[in-house]
Design a protein around this motif. Structure first.
Motif, PDB file in Angstrom:
ATOM      1  N   PRO A 114      33.570 -26.828  -1.787  1.00 31.58           N
ATOM      2  CA  PRO A 114      33.527 -25.834  -2.412  1.00 31.58           C
ATOM      3  C   PRO A 114      33.759 -25.386  -3.994  1.00 31.58           C
ATOM      4  CG  PRO A 114      34.339 -25.692   0.098  1.00 31.58           C
ATOM      5  CD  PRO A 114      34.064 -26.664  -0.562  1.00 31.58           C
ATOM      6  N   VAL A 115      33.626 -24.427  -4.353  1.00 33.90           N
ATOM      7  CA  VAL A 115      33.393 -24.327  -6.292  1.00 33.90           C
ATOM      8  C   VAL A 115      33.575 -22.704  -6.654  1.00 33.90           C
ATOM      9  CG1 VAL A 115      33.083 -24.609  -8.261  1.00 33.90           C
ATOM     10  CG2 VAL A 115      32.673 -26.335  -7.053  1.00 33.90           C
ATOM     11  N   VAL A 116      34.816 -22.529  -6.975  1.00 30.43           N
ATOM     12  CA  VAL A 116      34.713 -20.985  -7.398  1.00 30.43           C
ATOM     13  C   VAL A 116      34.488 -20.782  -8.351  1.00 30.43           C
ATOM     14  CG1 VAL A 116      36.013 -18.903  -7.365  1.00 30.43           C
ATOM     15  CG2 VAL A 116      36.476 -21.255  -5.260  1.00 30.43           C
ATOM     16  N   VAL A 117      33.340 -20.138  -8.892  1.00 29.68           N
ATOM     17  CA  VAL A 117      32.961 -19.967 -10.306  1.00 29.68           C
ATOM     18  C   VAL A 117      33.437 -18.522 -10.899  1.00 29.68           C
ATOM     19  CG1 VAL A 117      31.006 -19.609 -11.582  1.00 29.68           C
ATOM     20  CG2 VAL A 117      30.530 -20.540 -10.660  1.00 29.68           C
ATOM     21  N   VAL A 134      33.876 -19.334 -18.398  1.00 29.80           N
ATOM     22  CA  VAL A 134      33.244 -19.589 -17.089  1.00 29.80           C
ATOM     23  C   VAL A 134      33.823 -20.955 -17.332  1.00 29.80           C
ATOM     24  CG1 VAL A 134      31.684 -20.412 -15.908  1.00 29.80           C
ATOM     25  CG2 VAL A 134      31.171 -18.379 -17.644  1.00 29.80           C
ATOM     26  N   SER A 135      34.463 -20.442 -15.778  1.00 23.90           N
ATOM     27  CA  SER A 135      35.516 -22.414 -15.492  1.00 23.90           C
ATOM     28  C   SER A 135      35.137 -22.568 -13.593  1.00 23.90           C
ATOM     29  CB  SER A 135      36.932 -21.173 -15.016  1.00 23.90           C
ATOM     30  OG  SER A 135      37.934 -22.513 -14.455  1.00 23.90           O
ATOM     31  N   LEU A 136      34.723 -23.145 -14.061  1.00 28.13           N
ATOM     32  CA  LEU A 136      34.407 -24.252 -12.093  1.00 28.13           C
ATOM     33  C   LEU A 136      35.456 -24.714 -11.346  1.00 28.13           C
ATOM     34  CD1 LEU A 136      30.637 -25.171 -13.678  1.00 28.13           C
ATOM     35  CD2 LEU A 136      31.219 -23.805 -12.323  1.00 28.13           C
ATOM     36  N   ASP A 189      39.368 -30.084 -12.007  1.00 31.02           N
ATOM     37  CA  ASP A 189      39.732 -32.002 -12.009  1.00 31.02           C
ATOM     38  C   ASP A 189      38.031 -31.928 -10.993  1.00 31.02           C
ATOM     39  OD1 ASP A 189      40.131 -30.806  -9.377  1.00 31.02           O
ATOM     40  OD2 ASP A 189      41.842 -32.478  -9.252  1.00 31.02           O
ATOM     41  N   LEU A 190      37.883 -31.306 -10.337  1.00 30.65           N
ATOM     42  CA  LEU A 190      35.818 -32.076  -9.610  1.00 30.65           C
ATOM     43  C   LEU A 190      34.894 -31.978 -10.856  1.00 30.65           C
ATOM     44  CD1 LEU A 190      35.031 -32.776  -6.586  1.00 30.65           C
ATOM     45  CD2 LEU A 190      34.692 -30.424  -6.112  1.00 30.65           C
ATOM     46  N   ARG A 191      34.810 -33.414 -10.647  1.00 31.90           N
ATOM     47  CA  ARG A 191      33.399 -33.720 -11.212  1.00 31.90           C
ATOM     48  C   ARG A 191      32.179 -32.916 -10.904  1.00 31.90           C
ATOM     49  NH1 ARG A 191      33.338 -37.922 -14.839  1.00 31.90           N
ATOM     50  NH2 ARG A 191      30.871 -36.918 -15.569  1.00 31.90           N
TER      51      ARG A 191
END
Length: 542
Positions: free
Chosen positions: A17-20, A66-68, A72-74
């Motif tokens: 999971p990634v929060v934009v 904008v932060s993904l 630290d996750l590529r």
């Protein structure tokens, strides 16, 4: 104003999971992207800005960050274009934040606002369902793939403007069903019939045993002896893919970016045949951001390595652990990735560079040193992991034109069995294994302790096994694999107990256990063994 959208990043076969997060603050017009994205991801700034403008929305004329997360996750690829655009619309007040609660999204944006398909949608859909997502927005071309995941609402869309309309009125979403088109991933050998192979009773029998017990197979013989023809017929002997295996295979193909929108669930076993010039990364998998190689693309199917001795030894040696464990682990500085690779390996090679060593009619032109260097590319530990090792002879003239050989090869005047008949015997043998073995495993996948519990060796077979270990100086692994093959032969013969005849036949498929004694001597012995045709093989197995 701060806005958040949910998406996911591919990590090997899985999706994380990634929060934009999108924040609009006073400042000069600019869009800054942070969060360890690659080049394609950093270029999202220009694609998103143009897509918003050409879709009729108002791009912010202030500073946008904008932060993904997690940072630290590529992240790889342009799949975050759509969630970034939606976040910008939320932060600028052009969309109601309540509309995106529980909604995940993925997709690349064109400059005109169209949504382009991406890879790994199936993995992302599985991650969304696990996280309890209300719906998943994907490009229309990926809709059928995402809908393979049961219990998840999929909203396919063609453009960014259509996505905004779906968020305002979810009733506009068209129901998406898995495609029922032609499955992909099936090899050419899936439709080929075993009856087309002339002669080679020993090779056909080895292919049947390999299909029944999921054993690895090595075919050694001169050019034109039928090695490739046999290998391409193995997928047609294997049982159909169960739904859970089909979904796992489809996920691997999707992550590799090889699944078309019309494909749907892959229901046929794959047949992969990489060229001998391929690199270790192409064969095993890897890269800066790891992707599956040919080994994993053949998951639950057949990996055919033609001209095995032409592969680089360093490439072949990387197959040792995957063949044993059924999975590949690729380690990088920031992550460790797993790809499954439960395959049936079929390898084929000539006995020497010219291909005619040991042939009774054609002389070999290779010096002894050349032959030794040729075989030195195949390490002992690699051959130790191949259960069935078959030396194939050159076909006689009568066999080539379809007449029975004088030696009796081919079963007299009766035609060779078709793939359908052999597949039925394989199916029955697999059913016996399913009833006997834990979790329905094939004989080749049993652990040493489980194998001992379910082996059921007769007294005569046990004595013959002991004699073979002493005479052939078998390693512990070779001795165990020998008895696994004997167990499979017993299952094909519908025998609850492994008899001495089953073990004797299994011994005929161990031609290279003593590779250190010289490949020349072994190949000569193998050709002498097969020169008598079917009668001698049956005599040894009795």
């Amino acid at each position: 104003m701060l806005a958040r959208c949910n998406s996911a990043a591919l990590l090997g076969l899985e999706a994380a999971p990634v929060v934009v997060e999108v924040d609009i603050a006073p400042g000069l017009p600019a869009l800054q992207l942070v969060g360890l994205s690659d080049t394609a991801g950093r270029e999202s700034r220009e694609r998103v800005r143009a897509a918003l403008r050409n879709s009729g929305f108002r791009p912010p004329l202030t500073r946008v960050i904008v932060s993904l997360a997690p940072a630290d996750l590529r992240k790889e690829g342009p799949a975050f274009d759509l969630p970034i655009a939606l976040g910008v619309l939320l932060a600028s007040g052009q969309l109601d934040p309540q509309r995106l609660i529980g909604v995940w999204s993925t997709g690349e944006l064109g400059l005109d606002g169209t949504l382009r398909p991406g890879r790994g949608t199936l993995a992302l859909a599985l991650a969304a369902r696990q996280a309890g997502a209300r719906a998943l927005v994907v490009p229309a071309a990926n809709g059928a793939e995402a809908s393979l995941v049961e219990g998840l609402t999929v909203w396919p869309a063609e453009t960014l403007q259509q996505v905004a309309q779906l968020l305002l009125d979810p009733a506009l979403a068209c129901p998406c069903r898995p495609a029922a088109g032609k499955p992909v991933g099936a090899g050419e050998g899936a439709a080929a019939d075993l009856a087309d192979v002339r002669g080679q009773h020993h090779g056909r029998r080895a292919l049947e045993i390999a299909a029944a017990g999921h054993h690895h197979l090595l075919l050694v013989g001169p050019p034109g002896s039928g090695k490739t023809m046999l290998a391409r017929r193995l997928p047609g002997l294997l049982p159909p893919l169960p739904p859970e295996e089909a979904l796992e295979l489809t996920q691997v193909v999707s992550v590799a970016g090889l699944l078309s929108g019309e494909a749907g669930l892959i229901r046929q076993r794959p047949f992969r045949a990489p060229h001998h010039s391929c690199t270790a990364t192409a064969l095993v998998g890897g890269g800066a951001l790891p992707r599956p190689g040919e080994l994993s693309l053949a998951h639950h199917g057949v990996l055919f390595l033609d001209e095995l001795a032409e592969f680089q030894r360093a490439v072949l040696d990387q197959l040792r652990e995957p063949l044993e464990e059924g999975e590949v682990w690729i380690s990088r500085q920031r992550q460790r990735t797993r790809f499954p690779c439960r395959i049936a390996l079929v390898a084929a090679t000539n006995p020497c560079p010219c291909g005619w060593f040991g042939d009774p009619l054609r002389s070999c032109q290779c010096p002894e040193g050349v032959r030794q260097r040729y075989w030195a590319r195949l390490s002992g530990p690699l051959l130790d992991r191949i259960d069935l090792q078959v030396v194939m002879r050159r076909l006689e003239a009568d066999e080539l034109v379809g007449l029975p050989a004088a030696s009796g090869e081919g079963g007299g005047h009766s035609p060779p069995p078709s793939s359908g008949a052999v597949a039925e015997r394989v199916r029955q043998a697999r059913e016996r294994m399913t009833r006997r073995n834990p979790a329905g495993q094939a004989n080749s996948a049993l652990t040493g302790e489980t194998l001992r519990q379910h082996l059921a060796l007769s007294a005569a077979a046990l004595e013959r096994w002991r004699g073979a270990i002493r005479q052939r100086r078998l390693s512990a692994r070779s001795a165990e694999r020998l008895v696994r093959v004997a167990r499979t032969i017993a299952d094909l013969e519908a025998s609850n107990e492994v008899q001495a005849s089953h073990l004797a036949e299994a011994l005929t498929y161990r031609s290279f256990d003593q590779l250190q004694t010289g490949a020349d001597q072994l190949l000569s012995g193998g050709n002498q063994l097969l020169s008598g045709g079917k009668q001698q093989v049956r005599g040894d197995t009795g």
